[in-house]
Design an enzyme around this catalytic site. Structure first.
Site, short mmCIF file in Angstrom:
data_model
loop_
_atom_site.label_atom_id
_atom_site.label_comp_id
_atom_site.label_asym_id
_atom_site.label_seq_id
_atom_site.Cartn_x
_atom_site.Cartn_y
_atom_site.Cartn_z
N GLN A 71 -40.50 48.09 67.57
CA GLN A 71 -41.21 47.35 66.15
C GLN A 71 -40.20 46.52 66.60
O GLN A 71 -39.10 46.24 66.40
CB GLN A 71 -40.91 47.94 65.12
CG GLN A 71 -42.01 49.18 65.08
CD GLN A 71 -42.46 49.11 63.95
OE1 GLN A 71 -42.43 50.15 62.94
NE2 GLN A 71 -43.07 48.28 62.96
N HIS A 72 -40.17 44.79 65.29
CA HIS A 72 -39.33 43.73 65.46
C HIS A 72 -39.22 42.90 66.27
O HIS A 72 -38.85 41.75 65.97
CB HIS A 72 -38.16 43.80 64.20
CG HIS A 72 -38.22 45.24 63.30
ND1 HIS A 72 -39.65 44.87 62.55
CD2 HIS A 72 -38.22 45.85 62.92
CE1 HIS A 72 -39.44 46.16 62.13
NE2 HIS A 72 -38.70 46.84 61.97
N ASP A 226 -44.55 51.48 67.02
CA ASP A 226 -43.54 52.83 67.33
C ASP A 226 -43.47 53.78 66.47
O ASP A 226 -43.84 54.97 67.02
CB ASP A 226 -42.08 52.55 68.15
CG ASP A 226 -41.24 52.16 66.90
OD1 ASP A 226 -41.44 51.70 66.44
OD2 ASP A 226 -40.06 52.34 67.41
#
Length: 459
Positions: A71-72, A226
């Protein structure tokens, strides 16, 4: 027999699991490594995916596929769909000052109320502010911003126009400009992060929506981040806290209770089914065990044996080896407290390392509990869960029973389950057989938590 593929594009590697759509039975799998670093050319993810797919025997006979990914990460694309600059990953902390600026400009409570997330270095909007301030030419070239899973799903579908970019609630909720509570983008916060620029964002697809097709005709599911993929792979329900000890440490819970925590400890993320997934994340997790094993010159089995051979006897290790995200101390370092002649042995240090790792995660469980989220048991997964010491010490430190499913690739499994759900077109995900698991229980040990809290609070 219908087949589905789940892809896990994690920080360290790419894994592809092909499963029977009805039963979830594993048919075949493949994997490939990712390069190290916190700044990665997304083309490396595509190369690893191609290698992992080939290792898994290809996807030509697969009916549906979905991607779970780290992520991110900030992926910037120009008007032609080309990558503007290498992606900044979640663990790149150069954006820490940018995050502080954004909080100062808007206010922590206002961020929490707007999107359920208070910006930290890991959050995408903070990275976009760093880009705007440090690489304005690249910021000007950025026509669209997406996340690692969005980018890979887009390439699976042929990487057409930017209009075909799609994401899901789970991954979008970690950007800092999408609200999991209202299911809407806050483009004003995106514009604030980009200093007035307003790049295109991926469409937010429903939990089982078809977002495209591969060249071989397989349906592409929306994919997710995830953490949401792991919860789906575990079939986590209300009252379950998923603790994942991987590159990062993640504490999350499936719930209908949204989070708006102005302290920034809890991020108000969404899950992959339409519910909420409030989450606490630490930077220091399995690599704490790696570093301690290296320091002591032992392998992980011996580290675990050493940790179980003695109590810590007052020795405390605060494992901020890479700074820390929760609490937000990006410039912190690891420290040892309470060192005396009677506890200066390899066993004591090994024990303190495991306890320090677990205490940081226990703080996350306490934060969810304080927010009114049910925390009945812990589902413990990730590479760190392979440690016997981690498994046996966790229930005493967490204060609840700890269920350890057999080792598995739960992010890939969650993506595969989502692909099967997309293929079936049903109201709920398919019910696959649960992995075998062992439950660990122990009386709580509050003195360990108290010593850790005192040590971690010191400058």
């Amino acid at each position: 027999m219908a087949l589905v593929a789940g892809i896990d594009s994690s920080t360290q590697s790419c894994k592809v699991f092909v499963r029977d759509a009805d039963s979830g039975e594993l048919v075949r799998s493949g994997r490939a490594k990712h390069p190290d670093g916190t700044e990665i050319d997304p083309a490396a993810w595509k190369d690893a995916l191609d290698t992992a797919v080939a290792d898994a025997g290809g996807l030509d006979d697969v009916d549906a596929v979905a991607v779970g990914a780290q992520q991110h990460g900030m992926v910037c694309l120009d008007d032609g769909g080309d990558v503007v600059r290498p992606a900044l990953l979640w663990n790149d902390i150069r954006s820490a000052a940018s995050a502080r600026d954004l909080v100062d400009e808007v206010g922590a409570q206002q961020w929490a109320d707007a999107v359920g997330v208070v910006p930290l270095a890991s959050i995408t909007v903070s990275k976009l502010r760093w880009l705007a301030d440090n690489e304005p030419t690249n910021a000007d070239r950025t026509a669209a911003v997406c996340l690692p899973h969005d980018w890979l799903s887009w390439h699976l579908g042929g990487a057409g126009s930017l209009d075909t970019l799609a994401t899901d609630r789970g991954d979008a909720s970690g950007t800092g400009y999408f609200s999991a509570a209202t299911n809407t983008y806050r483009e004003d916060l995106l514009e604030l992060g980009m200093r007035g620029r307003k790049p295109r964002l991926p469409r937010v697809a429903g939990p089982s929506e078809r977002i495209g097709e591969t060249a071989s005709g397989a349906i592409i599911g929306p994919g997710t981040g995830d953490n949401a993929a792991a919860a789906l792979g575990l079939a986590a329900g209300v009252g379950d806290v998923v603790v994942s000890i991987g590159t990062s440490g993640v504490v999350s819970a499936v719930t209908d209770v949204g989070a708006a925590d102005p302290s920034g400890i809890i991020a108000g993320f969404a899950d992959a089914t339409g519910r909420q997934l409030p989450l606490v994340c630490t930077l220091n997790a399995a690599r704490v065990l790696d570093a301690t094993a290296s320091l002591l010159g032992v392998d992980h089995d011996e580290l675990s044996s050493l940790a179980l051979s003695t109590a810590s006897d007052g020795l405390v290790l605060v494992p901020y080896f890479e700074g820390e995200r929760t609490p937000n101390r990006p410039d912190a370092s690891g420290s040892i407290h309470g060192l005396r002649l009677n506890n200066s042995t390899p066993g004591h240090l090994a024990r303190a390392a495991v306890e320090g790792l677990l205490c940081g995660l226990a703080d996350g469980i306490d934060a969810l509990r304080a927010a009114g989220i049910e925390t009945r048991r812990v589902l413990l997964i990730g590479g760190g869960a392979k440690s016997a010491a981690v498994r046996e010490l966790a229930p005493a430190i967490f204060g609840v029973p700890v269920v350890v499913p057999e080792p598995g690739e739960y992010v890939a499994d969650g993506a595969a389950r989502q692909a099967a759900w997309t293929l079936a077109g049903t109201a709920e995900p398919p019910q696959w057989a649960s992995a075998r698991a062992r439950t660990y229980e122990a009386d709580p040990t509050p003195t360990i938590r108290e010593r850790y809290a005192e040590a971690a609070s010191r400058p």
